[in-house]
Design an enzyme around this catalytic site. Structure first.
Site, short mmCIF file in Angstrom:
data_model
loop_
_atom_site.label_atom_id
_atom_site.label_comp_id
_atom_site.label_asym_id
_atom_site.label_seq_id
_atom_site.Cartn_x
_atom_site.Cartn_y
_atom_site.Cartn_z
N ASP A 177 45.08 32.98 42.61
CA ASP A 177 46.38 32.41 42.97
C ASP A 177 46.86 31.47 41.88
OD1 ASP A 177 48.53 31.60 44.92
OD2 ASP A 177 47.47 29.70 44.79
N GLU A 201 45.23 38.81 44.62
CA GLU A 201 44.94 37.59 43.88
C GLU A 201 43.45 37.46 43.56
OE1 GLU A 201 48.61 34.73 45.37
OE2 GLU A 201 46.66 34.60 46.40
#
Length: 209
Positions: free
Chosen positions: A34, A105
């Site tokens: 992320d 992610e």
């Protein structure tokens, strides 16, 4: 898929949902990925767009949103490779924006650990090229528009929940509720979960946006 993760254990970890009961799942790698994605996209936008901070922030929010990550995950054929527990799979986890976005992610986190910044940035720019082009203008997808609206108004991210599923397997109807904390909620029904989410997001924006 363009990933250079040669370490099988890391690859498996990135694809593993907590519902499997495995000792390691994707959450730690998702945490890393992320941040890597956010920095890469922020740097990309800063280098290629001359708009003010607010405009850059809106584009960043759209490009790193869970919905965009999930859309790219589907585009590279990720869903069949997810490692899910039986209940999560039966509940449609392989098509969940939340799970697909998180695993996308996690894969970026694994890519970064193994290959470093430059190859990861190159991969992200390749996978996100169409999304970045689409973010330059034009009508936004309702879910992206709602995501940006929530972020721009300092609200929590929208939450989508299936509240009803009916009909035979070949003609199911899904009712989805979308809610934004301290703003409101609204439901919509369609022939697929994705279409119901889109319709709910559109209706939410029409009522509250």
């Amino acid at each position: 898929m363009g990933f250079g993760v040669a370490e099988e254990a890391l690859w498996v970890e990135a694809l593993t949902h907590g519902s499997t009961g495995a000792a390691r799942d994707y959450q730690r790698l998702e945490f890393l990925g992320d941040r890597v994605l956010g920095l890469c996209v922020a740097e990309w936008l800063h280098a290629t767009h001359q708009g003010p901070e607010g405009e850059l922030a809106q584009r960043l929010n759209a490009l790193v949103s869970r919905q965009t990550c999930a859309r790219i995950a589907r585009a590279i054929g990720l869903p069949p490779h997810l490692l899910l527990g039986k209940q999560a799979r039966d509940d449609g986890g392989a098509d969940s924006d939340n799970i697909l976005g998180d695993v996308m992610e996690a894969l970026l986190g694994a890519q970064f650990l193994v290959n470093g910044w430059e190859p990861t940035r190159t991969l992200i720019r390749s996978l996100w090229a169409d999304a970045a082009e689409g973010a330059k203008g034009g009508a936004k997808h309702p879910k992206s528009a709602l995501q940006e609206w929530a972020a721009g108004n300092r609200r929590r991210a929208p939450v989508y929940e299936i509240t009803d599923r009916s009909g035979p397997d070949h003609a199911q109807r899904f009712t989805v509720r979308v809610s934004v904390h301290n703003v409101g909620e609204i439901e919509a029904t369609a022939n697929s979960k994705q279409d119901a989410e889109t319709a709910a997001a559109r209706a939410f924006m029409q009522r509250f946006g």
